[in-house]
Design an enzyme around this catalytic site. Structure first.
Site, PDB file in Angstrom:
ATOM      1  N   TRP A  98      -1.434  18.640  13.212  1.00 54.24           N
ATOM      2  CA  TRP A  98      -2.763  17.716  14.797  1.00 54.24           C
ATOM      3  C   TRP A  98      -3.845  17.918  13.376  1.00 54.24           C
ATOM      4  O   TRP A  98      -5.439  16.860  13.548  1.00 54.24           O
ATOM      5  CB  TRP A  98      -2.675  18.245  15.290  1.00 54.24           C
ATOM      6  CG  TRP A  98      -2.447  19.134  15.376  1.00 54.24           C
ATOM      7  CD1 TRP A  98      -1.569  20.435  15.504  1.00 54.24           C
ATOM      8  CD2 TRP A  98      -3.264  20.896  14.879  1.00 54.24           C
ATOM      9  NE1 TRP A  98      -1.660  22.275  15.552  1.00 54.24           N
ATOM     10  CE2 TRP A  98      -3.121  22.152  14.327  1.00 54.24           C
ATOM     11  CE3 TRP A  98      -4.704  20.337  14.697  1.00 54.24           C
ATOM     12  CZ2 TRP A  98      -3.736  22.906  14.826  1.00 54.24           C
ATOM     13  CZ3 TRP A  98      -5.653  21.234  14.787  1.00 54.24           C
ATOM     14  CH2 TRP A  98      -5.020  23.114  14.113  1.00 54.24           C
TER      15      TRP A  98
ATOM     16  N   LYS B 169       6.137  10.521  11.975  1.00 52.47           N
ATOM     17  CA  LYS B 169       6.079  11.026  13.124  1.00 52.47           C
ATOM     18  C   LYS B 169       4.592  12.145  13.477  1.00 52.47           C
ATOM     19  O   LYS B 169       4.599  12.991  12.767  1.00 52.47           O
ATOM     20  CB  LYS B 169       7.627  11.993  13.719  1.00 52.47           C
ATOM     21  CG  LYS B 169       7.190  12.286  15.078  1.00 52.47           C
ATOM     22  CD  LYS B 169       8.181  13.445  15.581  1.00 52.47           C
ATOM     23  CE  LYS B 169       7.020  15.124  15.409  1.00 52.47           C
ATOM     24  NZ  LYS B 169       5.908  15.012  15.665  1.00 52.47           N
TER      25      LYS B 169
ATOM     26  N   ALA C  81       1.326  14.730  15.042  1.00 47.76           N
ATOM     27  CA  ALA C  81       1.927  15.196  15.830  1.00 47.76           C
ATOM     28  C   ALA C  81       1.761  15.232  17.595  1.00 47.76           C
ATOM     29  O   ALA C  81       0.805  14.411  17.629  1.00 47.76           O
ATOM     30  CB  ALA C  81       0.861  16.381  15.004  1.00 47.76           C
TER      31      ALA C  81
ATOM     32  N   GLY D   9       3.403  20.528   7.239  1.00 47.32           N
ATOM     33  CA  GLY D   9       2.970  21.565   9.200  1.00 47.32           C
ATOM     34  C   GLY D   9       3.191  23.080   8.349  1.00 47.32           C
ATOM     35  O   GLY D   9       2.737  23.083   7.490  1.00 47.32           O
ATOM     36  N   SER D  10       3.181  23.820   9.156  1.00 51.99           N
ATOM     37  CA  SER D  10       3.965  25.417   9.213  1.00 51.99           C
ATOM     38  C   SER D  10       4.800  25.671   8.318  1.00 51.99           C
ATOM     39  O   SER D  10       5.531  24.839   8.074  1.00 51.99           O
ATOM     40  CB  SER D  10       3.574  25.510  10.446  1.00 51.99           C
ATOM     41  OG  SER D  10       4.953  25.683  10.913  1.00 51.99           O
TER      42      SER D  10
ATOM     43  N   GLU E  11       4.697  20.548   2.283  1.00 53.10           N
ATOM     44  CA  GLU E  11       3.012  20.517   2.302  1.00 53.10           C
ATOM     45  C   GLU E  11       2.931  21.888   3.248  1.00 53.10           C
ATOM     46  O   GLU E  11       2.433  21.258   4.541  1.00 53.10           O
ATOM     47  CB  GLU E  11       1.838  19.726   2.636  1.00 53.10           C
ATOM     48  CG  GLU E  11       2.299  18.789   1.285  1.00 53.10           C
ATOM     49  CD  GLU E  11       1.988  18.908  -0.265  1.00 53.10           C
ATOM     50  OE1 GLU E  11       0.993  20.235  -0.383  1.00 53.10           O
ATOM     51  OE2 GLU E  11       2.246  18.534  -1.128  1.00 53.10           O
TER      52      GLU E  11
ATOM     53  N   ARG F 132     -15.345  23.408   6.766  1.00 57.78           N
ATOM     54  CA  ARG F 132     -14.479  22.268   6.731  1.00 57.78           C
ATOM     55  C   ARG F 132     -13.309  21.935   8.097  1.00 57.78           C
ATOM     56  O   ARG F 132     -12.128  22.812   7.914  1.00 57.78           O
ATOM     57  CB  ARG F 132     -13.959  21.967   5.081  1.00 57.78           C
ATOM     58  CG  ARG F 132     -13.160  20.804   4.963  1.00 57.78           C
ATOM     59  CD  ARG F 132     -13.053  21.354   3.706  1.00 57.78           C
ATOM     60  NE  ARG F 132     -11.725  18.910   3.032  1.00 57.78           N
ATOM     61  CZ  ARG F 132     -10.765  18.970   2.794  1.00 57.78           C
ATOM     62  NH1 ARG F 132     -10.408  19.793   3.284  1.00 57.78           N
ATOM     63  NH2 ARG F 132     -10.453  17.167   2.946  1.00 57.78           N
TER      64      ARG F 132
ATOM     65  N   CYS G  45      -5.742  23.490   5.771  1.00 60.77           N
ATOM     66  CA  CYS G  45      -4.355  24.723   4.912  1.00 60.77           C
ATOM     67  C   CYS G  45      -4.701  25.195   4.023  1.00 60.77           C
ATOM     68  O   CYS G  45      -4.585  26.292   3.610  1.00 60.77           O
ATOM     69  CB  CYS G  45      -3.311  23.540   4.465  1.00 60.77           C
ATOM     70  SG  CYS G  45      -3.500  22.209   4.318  1.00 60.77           S
TER      71      CYS G  45
ATOM     72  N   GLU H 295      -2.481  32.658   8.730  1.00 59.06           N
ATOM     73  CA  GLU H 295      -3.340  31.803   8.931  1.00 59.06           C
ATOM     74  C   GLU H 295      -4.073  31.765  10.103  1.00 59.06           C
ATOM     75  O   GLU H 295      -4.116  31.398  10.938  1.00 59.06           O
ATOM     76  CB  GLU H 295      -3.111  30.401   9.034  1.00 59.06           C
ATOM     77  CG  GLU H 295      -2.324  30.208   7.038  1.00 59.06           C
ATOM     78  CD  GLU H 295      -1.574  28.235   7.570  1.00 59.06           C
ATOM     79  OE1 GLU H 295      -0.943  28.074   8.181  1.00 59.06           O
ATOM     80  OE2 GLU H 295      -2.206  27.613   7.003  1.00 59.06           O
TER      81      GLU H 295
HETATM   82  P1  NAP Z   1       3.321  22.463  12.822  1.00 55.67           P
HETATM   83  O1  NAP Z   1       3.627  23.610  13.937  1.00 55.67           O
HETATM   84  O2  NAP Z   1       3.994  22.374  12.018  1.00 55.67           O
HETATM   85  O3  NAP Z   1       3.801  20.817  13.193  1.00 55.67           O
HETATM   86  C1  NAP Z   1       4.040  20.285  12.197  1.00 55.67           C
HETATM   87  C2  NAP Z   1       4.946  19.055  12.816  1.00 55.67           C
HETATM   88  O4  NAP Z   1       5.864  19.359  13.008  1.00 55.67           O
HETATM   89  C3  NAP Z   1       4.144  17.937  13.926  1.00 55.67           C
HETATM   90  O5  NAP Z   1       4.124  16.582  14.076  1.00 55.67           O
HETATM   91  C4  NAP Z   1       5.028  18.663  14.861  1.00 55.67           C
HETATM   92  O6  NAP Z   1       5.220  18.209  16.478  1.00 55.67           O
HETATM   93  C5  NAP Z   1       6.138  19.029  14.022  1.00 55.67           C
HETATM   94  N1  NAP Z   1       7.403  20.072  14.512  1.00 55.67           N
HETATM   95  C6  NAP Z   1       7.071  21.069  14.669  1.00 55.67           C
HETATM   96  N2  NAP Z   1       8.788  21.273  14.752  1.00 55.67           N
HETATM   97  C7  NAP Z   1       9.418  20.205  14.829  1.00 55.67           C
HETATM   98  C8  NAP Z   1      11.131  20.423  14.420  1.00 55.67           C
HETATM   99  N3  NAP Z   1      11.954  21.464  15.432  1.00 55.67           N
HETATM  100  N4  NAP Z   1      11.590  19.194  13.882  1.00 55.67           N
HETATM  101  C9  NAP Z   1      10.460  18.300  13.274  1.00 55.67           C
HETATM  102  N5  NAP Z   1       9.409  18.552  13.522  1.00 55.67           N
HETATM  103  C10 NAP Z   1       8.905  19.091  14.256  1.00 55.67           C
HETATM  104  O7  NAP Z   1       1.862  22.847  12.302  1.00 55.67           O
HETATM  105  P2  NAP Z   1       0.882  22.616  12.912  1.00 55.67           P
HETATM  106  O8  NAP Z   1       0.710  23.509  13.911  1.00 55.67           O
HETATM  107  O9  NAP Z   1       1.121  20.280  13.598  1.00 55.67           O
HETATM  108  O10 NAP Z   1       0.127  21.636  11.820  1.00 55.67           O
HETATM  109  C11 NAP Z   1      -0.997  23.587  11.201  1.00 55.67           C
HETATM  110  C12 NAP Z   1      -0.314  23.923   9.925  1.00 55.67           C
HETATM  111  O11 NAP Z   1       0.400  22.843   9.201  1.00 55.67           O
HETATM  112  C13 NAP Z   1      -0.831  24.943   9.170  1.00 55.67           C
HETATM  113  O12 NAP Z   1       0.180  25.905   8.820  1.00 55.67           O
HETATM  114  C14 NAP Z   1      -1.304  24.203   8.058  1.00 55.67           C
HETATM  115  O13 NAP Z   1      -1.377  25.191   7.127  1.00 55.67           O
HETATM  116  C15 NAP Z   1       0.047  23.582   8.194  1.00 55.67           C
HETATM  117  N6  NAP Z   1      -0.416  22.439   6.726  1.00 55.67           N
HETATM  118  C16 NAP Z   1      -0.569  22.356   5.121  1.00 55.67           C
HETATM  119  C17 NAP Z   1      -1.309  21.373   4.838  1.00 55.67           C
HETATM  120  C18 NAP Z   1      -0.958  20.616   3.708  1.00 55.67           C
HETATM  121  O14 NAP Z   1      -0.846  20.104   2.541  1.00 55.67           O
HETATM  122  N7  NAP Z   1       0.103  22.025   3.308  1.00 55.67           N
HETATM  123  C19 NAP Z   1      -2.035  20.307   5.136  1.00 55.67           C
HETATM  124  C20 NAP Z   1      -2.032  20.025   6.744  1.00 55.67           C
HETATM  125  C21 NAP Z   1      -1.636  21.469   7.139  1.00 55.67           C
HETATM  126  P3  NAP Z   1       4.782  18.770  17.710  1.00 55.67           P
HETATM  127  O15 NAP Z   1       3.163  18.182  17.587  1.00 55.67           O
HETATM  128  O16 NAP Z   1       6.128  17.718  18.524  1.00 55.67           O
HETATM  129  O17 NAP Z   1       4.756  19.589  16.519  1.00 55.67           O
END
Ligand code: NAP
Length: 496
Positions: free
Chosen positions: A168, A192, A194, A246-247, A268, A296, A302, A399
């Site tokens: 998101w 898909k 968020a 994502g995480s 990522e 930012r 991340c 984080e």
């Molecule tokens: P998240 O909870 O891991 O969710 C990321 C995505 O995965 C969302 O679309 C989420 O859907 C989906 N998801 C969650 N559980 C899933 C499952 N069991 N099966 C399939 N999809 C699933 O992370 P977030 O809170 O949205 O984002 C923050 C994290 O992203 C932080 O840790 C950040 O560091 C990381 N991030 C990394 C980068 C990079 O390039 N390294 C860039 C941006 C963010 P839902 O919305 O339905 O939960």
């Protein structure tokens, strides 16, 4: 992502942009409702109020999308690279034409200030231009075998249908960074976004359709039940690739799901960036860099500086200047003029930030500015600088994902490098010093996929983005970004 907001956004303009935004599932080139007309609510984090409802995909809807991607794969792979490039270039142009509407939609669903949202739209569009250029440069090779007698013909082919899952915090850019190279390489996809920020990605579906993406080549669906909908698709093996942002926790789980059918993966994941200021740094530039690296996206990145290590001889002055700059930042709704810091994404994230700050304070940290939840309907937290944050504080390992800058002193370069590397993450680190020799030495010694040397932002569509250790696998963007969606095929040719 800089710039200031000049446009005054009225409530009726907000309502218009939301009313016009696509809210269905984009499957096989059609906008369709979810089975049973299920919907999920999208909330404005600056008010806590529901903005609108969007279609909420079920498992069956997910299958429809994946089957559409599977059917469209051969034709997309056969489409001339120049035609695939043209689609991406047209999408790039349309995003620029619609930057104001896209940015407003993003600010409303995610909260970031409008100027930053515009920056993200342009950044996302740039991935399309970059990969349009790469689409026509997919290369191969022809070589004589070392023993003679045969030839190696090496060609590159699309991996196949791909599942793309995005977070998101950058609702548009994280998707464009995947759809761009997938289309350029000739891979169909199911994206898909968020559940909290589906509107930006659905709007991108509209743009890609208008730009000429063939039916089924790009499918986009939001769902409130991500795990339930995506797991069978991933495990089916119909998709040959999963690209996830994502995480680390969710990424790890998805890697396990990919193992069954040995899917290609790009991951990522989370970060725990360090920002190191040596005693010979240009302090004003270091403060500017820290503001960018920390603030930012209101700290919800991340790449956000999560641990700031400053040489003991300059930490007091650095802390004073940083606290002054942070305390001057206007917090509020991202649509309002002059706002520099928006709300956090939800009440859980705001409470987690507050909890991490309290934990650091109870371990001995001092508050130089901020340190509190702000009143109002949304999920606001004050820009905060903490001094003397101990190694035992939870925020040294977790984080923060909020506008909190934790400062810790160091005495020697060795001590700084050891502190930077004392984490399971390895996405990015920042180093400030006027000594090139020291800068390069430290940049080589720190364990991360990226380093900002005297700069507080490293992301660029033309450069490889990604992490080491538990921050991920693979690189997005840059000259190699397209490789993540290509397989290398050898055709051995007998010559006798
Ligand atoms: P998240 O909870 O891991 O969710 C990321 C995505 O995965 C969302 O679309 C989420 O859907 C989906 N998801 C969650 N559980 C899933 C499952 N069991 N099966 C399939 N999809 C699933 O992370 P977030 O809170 O949205 O984002 C923050 C994290 O992203 C932080 O840790 C950040 O560091 C990381 N991030 C990394 C980068 C990079 O390039 N390294 C860039 C941006 C963010 P839902 O919305 O339905 O939960």
């Amino acid at each position: 992502m800089t710039g200031s907001t000049t446009e005054t956004v009225t409530p009726s303009r907000e309502a218009d942009v939301v009313a016009q935004a696509p809210k269905q599932l984009f499957i096989d080139g059609q906008w369709v409702d979810a089975r049973g007309s299920r919907t999920l609510d999208v909330v404005d984090p600056s008010t806590g109020e529901v903005l609108c409802a969007v279609a909420d995909a079920s498992v069956e809807d997910g299958w429809d999308a994946l089957k559409a991607a599977e059917r469209a794969q051969p034709d997309l792979a056969a489409l001339p690279p120049r035609k695939r490039a043209d689609i991406l270039m047209r999408a790039f142009e349309l995003m620029h034409e619609r930057v104001d509407d896209l940015a407003l939609l993003m600010t409303l669903e995610m909260g970031k200030p409008l100027a930053e949202a515009k920056g993200e739209v342009r950044y996302a569009a740039e991935f399309f231009r970059h990969f349009a250029e790469e689409a026509t440069r997919i290369d191969g090779g022809y070589q004589t075998a070392p023993t003679g007698g045969s030839r190696f013909l090496v060609t590159r082919q699309p991996v196949g249908p791909s599942i793309l899952i995005t977070p998101w915090n950058f609702p548009l850019a994280m998707g464009a960074r995947k759809i761009g190279p997938a289309l350029a390489a000739g891979c169909t996809s199911v994206t898909k976004p968020a559940a909290q920020t589906p509107l930006s990605m659905l709007a991108l579906g509209d743009i890609l359709a208008e730009a000429g993406a063939p039916a089924g080549s790009v499918n986009i669906l939001a769902t409130s039940t991500s795990g339930k909908v995506m797991e069978p698709l991933i495990r089916s093996g119909i998709a040959r690739k999963l690209s996830f942002t994502g995480s680390t926790e969710v990424g790890r789980r998805l890697l396990e799901q990919c193992a069954g059918k040995v899917l290609r993966t790009s991951m990522e994941l989370g970060g725990n960036a360090a920002f190191v200021v040596f005693e010979d740094a240009d302090l004003e530039k270091a403060v500017d860099g820290a503001m960018l690296a920390k603030m930012r996206n209101s700290g919800e990145a991340c790449t956000a500086a999560n641990r700031i290590f400053v040489h003991r001889s300059v930490i007091e002055e650095f802390g004073r200047r940083l606290a002054e700059r942070m305390s001057e930042m206007t917090v509020g709704r991202g649509v309002d003029d002059g706002v520099k810091v928006g709300p956090l994404i939800d009440v859980n994230q705001r409470d987690k930030v507050a909890e991490l700050v309290q934990d650091a304070i109870s371990g001995g940290a001092r508050v130089l500015t901020g340190g509190k939840v702000l009143d109002g309907g949304g999920f606001f937290y004050a820009p905060t600088v903490l001094a003397d944050v101990p190694a035992s504080a939870r925020m040294r390992d977790e984080e923060i994902f909020g506008p909190v800058a934790p400062l810790t002193p160091f005495d020697t370069e060795e001590e700084a490098v050891a502190a930077v590397n004392a984490t399971e993450y390895g996405l990015v680190n920042y180093v400030y010093t006027e000594s090139l020799r020291r800068g390069l030495r430290v940049a080589e010694a720190v364990e991360s996929g990226m380093v900002g040397l005297n700069q507080g932002v490293v992301s660029n569509p033309a450069a490889p983005f990604g992490g080491v250790k538990e921050s991920g696998l693979g690189r997005e963007g840059g000259p190699t970004g397209i490789d993540e969606f290509l397989e290398t095929k050898l055709i051995g040719i007998a010559m006798d």
